[in-house]
Motif scaffolding. Sequence first.
Motif, PDB file in Angstrom:
ATOM      1  N   LEU A  35       6.379  15.463  -8.335  1.00 56.05           N
ATOM      2  CA  LEU A  35       7.186  14.308  -8.745  1.00 56.05           C
ATOM      3  C   LEU A  35       8.437  14.179  -7.885  1.00 56.05           C
ATOM      4  CD1 LEU A  35       6.961  14.431 -12.662  1.00 56.05           C
ATOM      5  CD2 LEU A  35       6.180  12.591 -11.165  1.00 56.05           C
ATOM      6  N   ALA A  36       9.084  15.309  -7.606  1.00 56.45           N
ATOM      7  CA  ALA A  36      10.304  15.275  -6.799  1.00 56.45           C
ATOM      8  C   ALA A  36       9.998  14.792  -5.380  1.00 56.45           C
ATOM      9  CB  ALA A  36      10.946  16.667  -6.765  1.00 56.45           C
ATOM     10  N   ARG A  37       8.909  15.309  -4.810  1.00 50.80           N
ATOM     11  CA  ARG A  37       8.557  14.910  -3.453  1.00 50.80           C
ATOM     12  C   ARG A  37       8.209  13.414  -3.389  1.00 50.80           C
ATOM     13  NH1 ARG A  37       5.542  19.703  -3.370  1.00 50.80           N
ATOM     14  NH2 ARG A  37       3.590  18.483  -3.528  1.00 50.80           N
ATOM     15  N   GLU A  38       7.437  12.940  -4.368  1.00 50.44           N
ATOM     16  CA  GLU A  38       7.046  11.533  -4.350  1.00 50.44           C
ATOM     17  C   GLU A  38       8.237  10.609  -4.604  1.00 50.44           C
ATOM     18  OE1 GLU A  38       4.232  10.354  -3.330  1.00 50.44           O
ATOM     19  OE2 GLU A  38       3.470  12.367  -3.027  1.00 50.44           O
ATOM     20  N   CYS A  39       9.186  11.054  -5.409  1.00 49.23           N
ATOM     21  CA  CYS A  39      10.412  10.266  -5.605  1.00 49.23           C
ATOM     22  C   CYS A  39      11.212  10.195  -4.297  1.00 49.23           C
ATOM     23  CB  CYS A  39      11.267  10.882  -6.718  1.00 49.23           C
ATOM     24  SG  CYS A  39      10.641  10.570  -8.382  1.00 49.23           S
ATOM     25  N   THR A  41       1.305   6.019  -7.629  1.00 47.71           N
ATOM     26  CA  THR A  41       0.055   6.533  -8.196  1.00 47.71           C
ATOM     27  C   THR A  41       0.121   8.041  -8.380  1.00 47.71           C
ATOM     28  OG1 THR A  41      -1.196   4.750  -7.137  1.00 47.71           O
ATOM     29  CG2 THR A  41      -2.431   6.676  -7.848  1.00 47.71           C
ATOM     30  N   ASN A  42       0.657   8.750  -7.375  1.00 49.03           N
ATOM     31  CA  ASN A  42       0.782  10.208  -7.475  1.00 49.03           C
ATOM     32  C   ASN A  42       1.716  10.609  -8.604  1.00 49.03           C
ATOM     33  OD1 ASN A  42      -0.949  10.471  -5.294  1.00 49.03           O
ATOM     34  ND2 ASN A  42       0.725  10.647  -3.798  1.00 49.03           N
ATOM     35  N   MET A  43       2.840   9.867  -8.755  1.00 49.09           N
ATOM     36  CA  MET A  43       3.792  10.198  -9.818  1.00 49.09           C
ATOM     37  C   MET A  43       3.173   9.952 -11.199  1.00 49.09           C
ATOM     38  SD  MET A  43       7.568   9.049  -8.437  1.00 49.09           S
ATOM     39  CE  MET A  43       7.081   7.486  -7.721  1.00 49.09           C
ATOM     40  N   LYS A  44       2.417   8.837 -11.313  1.00 51.52           N
ATOM     41  CA  LYS A  44       1.784   8.547 -12.598  1.00 51.52           C
ATOM     42  C   LYS A  44       0.759   9.612 -12.949  1.00 51.52           C
ATOM     43  CE  LYS A  44      -0.654   4.863 -15.049  1.00 51.52           C
ATOM     44  NZ  LYS A  44      -1.221   3.496 -14.974  1.00 51.52           N
ATOM     45  N   THR A  45       0.019  10.085 -11.945  1.00 51.10           N
ATOM     46  CA  THR A  45      -0.964  11.151 -12.184  1.00 51.10           C
ATOM     47  C   THR A  45      -0.273  12.434 -12.638  1.00 51.10           C
ATOM     48  OG1 THR A  45      -2.430  10.206 -10.514  1.00 51.10           O
ATOM     49  CG2 THR A  45      -2.793  12.518 -11.136  1.00 51.10           C
ATOM     50  N   ALA A  46       0.838  12.794 -11.960  1.00 52.75           N
ATOM     51  CA  ALA A  46       1.575  14.013 -12.326  1.00 52.75           C
ATOM     52  C   ALA A  46       2.134  13.911 -13.737  1.00 52.75           C
ATOM     53  CB  ALA A  46       2.700  14.247 -11.318  1.00 52.75           C
ATOM     54  N   LEU A  47       2.664  12.756 -14.133  1.00 51.28           N
ATOM     55  CA  LEU A  47       3.209  12.586 -15.480  1.00 51.28           C
ATOM     56  C   LEU A  47       2.122  12.703 -16.533  1.00 51.28           C
ATOM     57  CD1 LEU A  47       5.689   9.629 -14.873  1.00 51.28           C
ATOM     58  CD2 LEU A  47       6.291  11.991 -15.451  1.00 51.28           C
ATOM     59  N   THR A  48       0.938  12.190 -16.231  1.00 49.47           N
ATOM     60  CA  THR A  48      -0.172  12.293 -17.171  1.00 49.47           C
ATOM     61  C   THR A  48      -0.583  13.748 -17.370  1.00 49.47           C
ATOM     62  OG1 THR A  48      -0.985  10.108 -16.515  1.00 49.47           O
ATOM     63  CG2 THR A  48      -2.545  11.561 -17.634  1.00 49.47           C
ATOM     64  N   GLN A  65       0.828  -1.209   0.000  1.00 53.29           N
ATOM     65  CA  GLN A  65       0.000   0.000   0.000  1.00 53.29           C
ATOM     66  C   GLN A  65       0.863   1.259   0.000  1.00 53.29           C
ATOM     67  OE1 GLN A  65      -2.998  -1.331  -0.975  1.00 53.29           O
ATOM     68  NE2 GLN A  65      -4.003   0.085   0.454  1.00 53.29           N
ATOM     69  N   GLU A  66       1.907   1.256   0.836  1.00 53.13           N
ATOM     70  CA  GLU A  66       2.767   2.438   0.938  1.00 53.13           C
ATOM     71  C   GLU A  66       3.555   2.675  -0.344  1.00 53.13           C
ATOM     72  OE1 GLU A  66       3.012   4.678   3.349  1.00 53.13           O
ATOM     73  OE2 GLU A  66       1.404   3.695   4.465  1.00 53.13           O
ATOM     74  N   LEU A  67       3.992   1.604  -1.005  1.00 58.34           N
ATOM     75  CA  LEU A  67       4.734   1.760  -2.254  1.00 58.34           C
ATOM     76  C   LEU A  67       3.820   2.205  -3.392  1.00 58.34           C
ATOM     77  CD1 LEU A  67       7.058  -1.379  -2.159  1.00 58.34           C
ATOM     78  CD2 LEU A  67       7.762   1.009  -1.914  1.00 58.34           C
ATOM     79  N   ARG A  68       2.582   1.781  -3.350  1.00 61.66           N
ATOM     80  CA  ARG A  68       1.666   2.107  -4.444  1.00 61.66           C
ATOM     81  C   ARG A  68       1.230   3.568  -4.411  1.00 61.66           C
ATOM     82  NH1 ARG A  68      -3.581  -1.539  -4.909  1.00 61.66           N
ATOM     83  NH2 ARG A  68      -3.984  -0.514  -2.899  1.00 61.66           N
ATOM     84  N   THR A  69       1.134   4.153  -3.223  1.00 63.16           N
ATOM     85  CA  THR A  69       0.649   5.532  -3.120  1.00 63.16           C
ATOM     86  C   THR A  69       1.531   6.529  -3.856  1.00 63.16           C
ATOM     87  OG1 THR A  69      -0.424   5.046  -1.009  1.00 63.16           O
ATOM     88  CG2 THR A  69       0.021   7.370  -1.512  1.00 63.16           C
ATOM     89  N   PRO A  70       2.859   6.592  -3.591  1.00 59.86           N
ATOM     90  CA  PRO A  70       3.684   7.555  -4.342  1.00 59.86           C
ATOM     91  C   PRO A  70       3.741   7.235  -5.827  1.00 59.86           C
ATOM     92  CG  PRO A  70       5.062   6.126  -2.991  1.00 59.86           C
ATOM     93  CD  PRO A  70       3.662   5.889  -2.576  1.00 59.86           C
TER      94      PRO A  70
END
Length: 483
Positions: free
Chosen positions: A297-301, A271-278, A264-269
């Motif tokens: 993206l930087a924060r989620e990375c 998902t956020n990165m994929k949304t930002a890239l889109t 769950q914890e790995l999937r959350t960032p």
Amino acid sequence: MASVVTSEISLFELVAGSASAPPVMHVSPVTFKALMSSLIDLLIDQGEPALVWAKLPKGEAWQLEFDRYLDRLTPLQQIFYFKNPRDDLPEPALGLKAELEPSLPAYAIPALTTITLPLESSLRKEFFLLIWSKQFCGLLVGHRARVPNREADALGTSTIDEDVTEKKQSLMAFLVIDPEVIRQAIAVLQPFAPRSETLPESSPLDLAVINQLLAKQVQRQEDLWQRSSTHRRQAELANLLQLQNEELISTIRLKDEFLHNVGQELRTPLTNMKTALTLLNSPTLKPQQKQRYMDLLARECDRQSSLIKSLLDLVSLDQLAEHRTAQALRLSEIVPGVVSTYQPLAEEKGVRLAYVIPEELPAIACLSIWLKQIVVNLLHNAIKFTPRGGQVWVRAKQQGDYIQLEFRDTGIGIPSTEIPKIFDRFYRVRQSVDDDMGGAGLGLTIVQKLLLHCGGSITVKSRIGEGSTFNVLLPVYRHSEES
């Protein structure tokens, strides 16, 4: 041969009323059977002709023990086997008789007579084994201390379970070797045995035989003790295995929960990165929006990187603890250096950072890498959750056999209901003052595990809007620990 007789005489009362009556014994069926087995062993070892009168409790174990003697009978022996009316007892068999040649005279064949007692017989509630031979005579007689019900008393049943030791099945027993008392007992039983011959001469007080009987009884008791000890060990082992199995099941369950939480914890960032890239691919995206998505993206990375690093640290803790021993460390040589590395971050956030670590404090027992990680995690949290203009202190002092290391801040605080949960894996309760949620939620979990490995502990005090204080106790290093 079988016969039916009547009698009102009790062997137990006969022995109890004799002038040389031994002390009465209150024994369990197991002990009574052990005494009977010792007498049978003595008969078998002697191999001499003997007269035997026996009345045993119902049960396969008792019958098998008596059959062991019957299978080893020598010629010129007579056995009188008593049973109660309506007892469903198998007929005793002479094992040797089938093996004797037909040409042998009748007097050379052992004789067994089965005697059924009437309902009114006083012997129906007694069990006995009476032996008379040239080398030894003895009488073991037991009387049921308590009859379970009136029906059993009326029928004279003889059900005794050797594996049950409740008071209702206990026996009052005598073990007699006095030839005069035994002669009187034989006289009581003589009318029941019309085939009995004249008693042979006897030397019942032969000390060697008496010593042999005592030795056999001691060995019997030792065997019983060994068996009971083995059973106890097996029961203890079974309980231990059950506890280990429950612990293993619990560990597997916790591991499954941990893996679920990690996913769950790995999937959350991600998902956020994929949304930002889109969103970054939108042709109508404004520069300010683009920059905001790039920052996301930087924060989620960073969050993903922090999570993976924390997971690796958590997994490696137990492996490292198995191969490393505690070192003698002085806080004054470790803590100031870590605080100095966080000074620029504190100044950038407008937070005052200070420490007081007396150099005269005794050394603690810990690994250097562990102590640094404890200080880093607690110091990072204190600065992260303290607003501009706030303060963070790190202080140390001795408390008995421990050194207290205090991390105190004037931050946003923790609700009292949440304090017991803050050391749980992936648990995050406080929003940082700059809305930075890049933490993995494993920092305090790692701190607690590190302190557990080095024999320390941690406590927390906090108030909303006033700040938090984390008190760490680390054991003072003792030279004996080096050995």
